[in-house]
Design an enzyme around this catalytic site. Structure first.
Site, PDB file in Angstrom:
ATOM      1  N   TYR A  86      31.746  34.038  -3.645  1.00  8.78           N
ATOM      2  CA  TYR A  86      30.381  33.723  -3.206  1.00  8.78           C
ATOM      3  C   TYR A  86      30.396  33.228  -1.763  1.00  8.78           C
ATOM      4  CZ  TYR A  86      25.718  31.663  -3.017  1.00  8.78           C
ATOM      5  OH  TYR A  86      24.424  31.343  -2.651  1.00  8.78           O
ATOM      6  N   SER A  98      23.705  30.772   2.778  1.00  4.76           N
ATOM      7  CA  SER A  98      23.837  29.544   2.001  1.00  4.76           C
ATOM      8  C   SER A  98      24.688  28.562   2.786  1.00  4.76           C
ATOM      9  CB  SER A  98      24.511  29.834   0.647  1.00  4.76           C
ATOM     10  OG  SER A  98      24.939  28.643   0.015  1.00  4.76           O
TER      11      SER A  98
END
Length: 253
Positions: free
Chosen positions: A122, A96
């Site tokens: 994350y 990401s």
């Protein structure tokens, strides 16, 4: 399709052309990872490690790891190394752009001493994906293997990845972003497909090539932390110790 929910996986498979097989795999449970890998026979051309959870409340995997690190990184780390003797072409790991906010804390990977941050956890897991790709490619090259390790990110794609924060305000904001900013799930899949089939070097990172995380897929840049060979090697060692899985002793050359 390797899926946690076989009913949903079968429903998705029914909508796809060609021959599709569905097998259960829960990356938050290393016994499930081992069972899936043990049941695999024959060649595996391309392994796409794309499972993931995002900014969820603090929780633990079956094996006691922080849930996002355990699922997004350790589960894929174990699965990839167990399946690697079968892989003939490449491994694609989905990261990401939020890897840029990540920080690898080697003495507290599972958030046991730090105050938990859902977004921080994350980011750490997505940075770990890129460091894993970096070190995996180094090891493949040293082993004389022709298999390539690549990575990709989808930009902001409107999927059900978002909306699991446990906060109604945050989930509402993410839903609004999905409607106003995000590309479709189909468009978001293109960088992964590019990383899987384009003739790109090992260690490459693919993503949308346009502004605002849009556009056709191409090779894109990553943070300086994602190029840190030393951290990549130390993270690999820590991941092997935590998961009990390491790089195969031998691979086809």
């Amino acid at each position: 399709l390797a899926v946690r929910d076989e009913a949903r996986g079968s429903a998705a498979a029914a909508a796809l052309p060609g021959e599709v097989e569905v097998r259960r795999l829960d990356l938050a449970d290393l016994s499930s990872v081992r069972a899936f890998a043990a049941g695999w026979t024959g060649d595996l051309d391309v392994l796409v490690a794309n499972a993931g959870i995002m900014a969820v409340p603090q929780a633990r995997t079956t094996d006691g790891f922080e849930l996002q690190f355990g699922t997004n990184h350790l589960g894929h780390f174990a699965l990839t190394n167990l399946l690697l003797p079968h892989v003939t072409d490449r491994v694609v790991t989905v990261s990401s752009m939020l890897h840029r906010s990540g920080r690898i804390v080697l003495d507290d990977l599972n958030w046991e001493r730090r105050r938990y941050s859902a977004s921080g956890a994350y980011g750490q897991s997505k940075l770990a994906n890129l460091l894993f790709t970096l070190e995996l490619q180094r090891r493949l090259t040293d082993a004389g293997s022709a298999v390539r390790a690549t990575a990709a990110h989808p930009g902001w794609a409107a999927t059900n990845l978002q909306g699991r924060s446990g906060s109604r305000v945050t989930d509402a904001a993410m839903a609004l972003g999905n409607r106003l900013v995000a590309v479709s799930a189909e468009q978001g899949a293109l960088p992964t497909l590019y990383a899987a089939v384009a003739d790109v070097p090992g260690g490459s990172f693919a993503g949308p090539g346009g502004r605002l995380l849009r556009g056709a897929p191409t090779l894109v840049d990553r943070s300086a932390a994602a190029f840190d060979d030393g951290t990549a090697r130390r993270l690999w060692t820590a991941s092997a110790e935590l998961s009990g899985v390491d790089f195969p002793a031998s691979l086809p050359r």
